[in-house]
Motif scaffolding. Structure first.
Motif, short mmCIF file in Angstrom:
data_model
loop_
_atom_site.label_atom_id
_atom_site.label_comp_id
_atom_site.label_asym_id
_atom_site.label_seq_id
_atom_site.Cartn_x
_atom_site.Cartn_y
_atom_site.Cartn_z
N GLU A 1 -6.60 -71.29 -77.16
CA GLU A 1 -6.92 -69.85 -78.28
C GLU A 1 -8.09 -70.80 -79.48
O GLU A 1 -7.34 -71.58 -80.09
CB GLU A 1 -6.21 -68.88 -78.71
CG GLU A 1 -5.11 -68.23 -77.59
CD GLU A 1 -4.53 -67.41 -77.91
OE1 GLU A 1 -4.10 -67.39 -79.68
OE2 GLU A 1 -3.93 -67.01 -77.15
N ILE A 2 -8.69 -70.65 -79.95
CA ILE A 2 -9.70 -70.54 -81.13
C ILE A 2 -10.06 -69.44 -81.66
O ILE A 2 -10.08 -68.54 -81.17
CB ILE A 2 -10.74 -71.27 -80.66
CG1 ILE A 2 -10.58 -72.58 -80.28
CG2 ILE A 2 -11.25 -71.85 -81.93
CD1 ILE A 2 -11.69 -73.60 -79.19
N HIS A 3 -10.36 -69.72 -83.48
CA HIS A 3 -9.57 -68.55 -83.72
C HIS A 3 -10.68 -69.27 -85.10
O HIS A 3 -10.20 -70.17 -85.99
CB HIS A 3 -8.75 -67.27 -84.60
CG HIS A 3 -9.51 -66.15 -84.78
ND1 HIS A 3 -10.03 -65.24 -84.60
CD2 HIS A 3 -9.44 -66.02 -86.65
CE1 HIS A 3 -10.09 -64.34 -86.03
NE2 HIS A 3 -9.79 -65.03 -87.38
N ILE A 4 -12.00 -68.28 -85.24
CA ILE A 4 -12.14 -69.12 -86.59
C ILE A 4 -12.74 -67.69 -87.68
O ILE A 4 -13.27 -66.27 -87.34
CB ILE A 4 -13.26 -69.48 -86.53
CG1 ILE A 4 -12.98 -70.64 -85.45
CG2 ILE A 4 -14.41 -70.34 -88.36
CD1 ILE A 4 -15.03 -71.35 -85.14
N GLU A 5 -11.90 -68.20 -89.18
CA GLU A 5 -12.30 -66.99 -89.56
C GLU A 5 -12.62 -67.70 -91.13
O GLU A 5 -12.56 -68.58 -91.65
CB GLU A 5 -10.61 -66.49 -90.44
CG GLU A 5 -10.11 -65.60 -91.36
CD GLU A 5 -9.57 -64.93 -90.78
OE1 GLU A 5 -7.79 -64.52 -92.21
OE2 GLU A 5 -8.74 -65.20 -89.81
N ARG A 6 -13.33 -67.25 -91.95
CA ARG A 6 -14.00 -67.07 -93.06
C ARG A 6 -13.56 -66.86 -94.33
O ARG A 6 -12.44 -66.23 -94.08
CB ARG A 6 -15.57 -65.91 -93.64
CG ARG A 6 -16.26 -67.01 -92.29
CD ARG A 6 -17.83 -65.92 -93.20
NE ARG A 6 -18.97 -66.39 -92.20
CZ ARG A 6 -19.38 -67.51 -91.80
NH1 ARG A 6 -19.38 -68.65 -93.03
NH2 ARG A 6 -20.47 -67.69 -90.84
N ARG A 7 -12.92 -67.55 -95.34
CA ARG A 7 -11.88 -67.87 -96.64
C ARG A 7 -12.65 -66.79 -97.39
O ARG A 7 -12.92 -66.98 -97.30
CB ARG A 7 -11.53 -69.11 -96.38
CG ARG A 7 -10.95 -69.80 -95.79
CD ARG A 7 -10.34 -71.14 -96.38
NE ARG A 7 -9.74 -71.66 -96.96
CZ ARG A 7 -9.33 -72.41 -97.96
NH1 ARG A 7 -10.71 -73.12 -98.29
NH2 ARG A 7 -8.72 -72.65 -98.78
N ARG A 8 -11.79 -66.12 -98.35
CA ARG A 8 -11.99 -65.04 -98.99
C ARG A 8 -12.04 -65.74 -100.49
O ARG A 8 -13.28 -65.42 -101.07
CB ARG A 8 -10.76 -64.09 -99.75
CG ARG A 8 -10.87 -63.87 -100.16
CD ARG A 8 -9.97 -62.41 -100.65
NE ARG A 8 -8.67 -63.40 -100.51
CZ ARG A 8 -7.74 -62.20 -99.08
NH1 ARG A 8 -7.45 -61.13 -100.20
NH2 ARG A 8 -6.83 -62.60 -99.04
N GLU A 9 -11.60 -66.70 -100.80
CA GLU A 9 -12.02 -68.09 -101.79
C GLU A 9 -12.99 -69.07 -101.60
O GLU A 9 -13.53 -70.41 -101.95
CB GLU A 9 -10.85 -68.76 -102.23
CG GLU A 9 -10.33 -69.59 -101.25
CD GLU A 9 -9.09 -69.62 -100.21
OE1 GLU A 9 -8.50 -70.02 -99.60
OE2 GLU A 9 -8.96 -67.33 -99.63
N GLY A 10 -13.96 -69.41 -100.38
CA GLY A 10 -14.92 -69.85 -99.68
C GLY A 10 -14.36 -70.62 -98.45
O GLY A 10 -13.33 -71.05 -98.67
N GLY A 11 -15.46 -71.35 -97.65
CA GLY A 11 -15.33 -72.57 -96.22
C GLY A 11 -14.37 -71.60 -95.27
O GLY A 11 -14.56 -70.26 -95.01
N LYS A 12 -13.55 -72.04 -95.34
CA LYS A 12 -12.95 -71.55 -93.08
C LYS A 12 -12.10 -71.88 -92.56
O LYS A 12 -11.54 -73.28 -92.98
CB LYS A 12 -14.26 -71.61 -92.27
CG LYS A 12 -14.39 -73.03 -91.47
CD LYS A 12 -15.79 -73.13 -90.56
CE LYS A 12 -16.03 -73.53 -90.32
NZ LYS A 12 -16.87 -74.94 -91.48
#
Length: 143
Positions: free
Chosen positions: A123-134
């Motif tokens: 499984e792969i999941h990519i999520e943007r971080r609230r503070e920037g980045g991922k």
């Protein structure tokens, strides 16, 4: 191969650890698997551990080389897999993020890591971080 959010993969808590290099990440994950994954009578195969360490190396190296640096690293031991989450400072998502894992026909100094991650993970999941980045989260099977 199913791809779903890493938050759905199990109940084992992820352990954030201060990691600054791919070598340190590999060493840490290897020790966790040796000490805590299943019973000693049912260890992960050497091939499964090598695949896991390759994914660890690629994720951490990608964060350092392409993601503006490593912002965090978490590991969760699950019954049949290891969950990895790597945080970086870039909002850019890898091209063909959920593609088939086809290796490039011509080597131009990079381009093999992401297809290997796709091939070796469940499984792969990519999520943007609230503070920037991922955050890139994956499950690497050990069973």
């Amino acid at each position: 191969m199913e791809r779903r959010p890493a938050g759905d993969v199990g109940t084992a808590p992820a352990r954030p650890v201060p990691i600054t290099s791919a070598a340190a990440a590999r060493s840490y994950v290897r020790s966790l698997v040796a000490e805590g994954w299943r019973a000693p009578s049912d260890p992960a195969s050497e091939r499964a551990v090598m695949d896991l360490l390759l994914v660890v190396s690629e994720l951490v190296t990608n964060a350092i080389r392409h993601g503006g640096g490593l912002a965090g690293f978490e590991v969760a031991l699950l019954p049949d897999a290891v969950g990895l989450s790597v945080h970086d400072y870039s909002d850019a998502v890898p091209s063909a993020a959920y593609g088939p894992g086809t290796l490039p026909l011509v080597h131009e100094g990079s381009g093999y890591g992401w297809p290997l991650i796709i091939r070796l993970t469940r499984e792969i999941h990519i999520e943007r971080r609230r503070e920037g980045g991922k955050t890139v989260s994956v499950l690497v099977p050990l069973a």
